[in-house]
Scaffold this active site. Structure first.
Site, PDB file in Angstrom:
ATOM      1  CE  LYS A   1      42.060  41.181  33.405  1.00 10.40           C
ATOM      2  NZ  LYS A   1      40.746  41.729  32.959  1.00 10.40           N
TER       3      LYS A   1
ATOM      4  CE1 TYR B   1      44.003  42.009  36.242  1.00 14.81           C
ATOM      5  CE2 TYR B   1      46.210  41.671  35.368  1.00 14.81           C
ATOM      6  CZ  TYR B   1      44.999  42.328  35.323  1.00 14.81           C
ATOM      7  OH  TYR B   1      44.762  43.284  34.362  1.00 14.81           O
TER       8      TYR B   1
END
Length: 283
Positions: free
Chosen positions: A160, A156
């Site tokens: 990002k 994740y």
């Protein structure tokens, strides 16, 4: 001085808008008089939000951001049925929590497809339509984990970081196009995505409305970077200039090295993890 953008009558398309930050952002733009296009893979939830926003403010479309053909088709439909898109908010995203070596290949692929490719598809669709008009705004919702990597969400965090880099690069590449880019980087937010993650003693979990307000203000004032809370930007800057060992030691002292990782597998996350990894409907 840069003039504040009036949102009255503007068409704002939001991905992943059926819940959490997305739905709060839809309400915030509608409150400013914008026509809000609610898109989500969960069409029923999107339609419910459209009904809440009311005639003239809400318009709903099913959208799977991982499919570039579907993204372009929805943008075309919106331009025909609602009007030229003035603002795009690439918000759709997922955050499974797992020790990195335990994360499945399917989870990795799904995060890359939604969190990175989905944003790329949204940016491309927006630019193809905005650059000929010489105006528009694109908001990419990243995360505080796009500046500092946190154990438990390695993939994740990587996605990002990619969103932050993409936004900055596009802002430079299209600096003379009239299209303004904004990257929003919130800390943990009280949505399903953060379910089961405990409050940090120094950094409280935000409410979706706080992030939504920051997104709207970022568009109105044409800001490149928006951190929520605002002081988080200073912390990110400090961490980036500290020697690596000092920065890592600081995160350990704050407990940030295990806060998210400790939430892997907790019962409170089971329903969300099932959806996020593709075992259930929606994201």
């Amino acid at each position: 001085m840069t003039r504040t953008l009036d949102l009255t009558g503007r068409t704002v398309l939001i991905t992943g808008a059926a819940g959490g930050i997305g739905s709060a952002t839809a309400r915030a733009f509608a409150a400013r008089g914008a026509r809000v296009v609610v898109t989500d893979v969960d069409h029923e939830a999107a339609r419910a939000l459209v009904e809440e926003l009311g005639a003239g403010y809400g318009f709903g479309y099913r959208l799977d951001v991982t499919d570039p053909d579907e993204v372009n088709a929805v943008f075309d439909r919106v331009e025909l049925e609602v009007g030229p898109v003035d603002v795009v908010v690439n918000n759709a995203g997922i955050m499974p929590i797992a020790a990195f070596v335990d994360e499945s290949a399917a989870s990795v692929r799904r995060q890359l497809a939604i969190n990175v490719e989905g944003v790329v598809h949204g940016c491309q669709a927006a630019l193809r339509r905005m650059t000929p008009r010489g105006a528009g705004a694109v908001v990419n919702v990243a995360s505080a984990a796009g500046r500092i990597g946190y154990p438990g969400v390695a993939t994740y965090s990587a996605t990002k970081f990619a969103v932050v880099g993409l936004t900055d690069t596009l802002a430079r590449e299209y600096a003379d196009s009239g299209v303004v880019f904004t990257c929003v980087m919130p800390s943990l937010v009280n949505t399903d995505l953060a379910s089961g993650v405990p409050q940090h003693r120094l950094l409280r979990t935000l409410e979706p409305t706080e992030v939504a307000t920051a997104i709207v203000d970022g568009v109105r004032h044409r800001r490149r970077h928006v951190t929520v809370p605002n002081w988080l930007g200073s912390m990110n800057t400090l961490h980036s200039v500290l020697p690596t060992r000092v920065g890592d030691s600081l995160l350990r002292r704050l407990g940030a090295d295990h806060q998210i990782l400790d939430s892997a597998g907790v019962p409170e996350r089971r329903a969300y993890e099932k959806r996020a990894t593709g075992e259930g409907a929606g994201c």
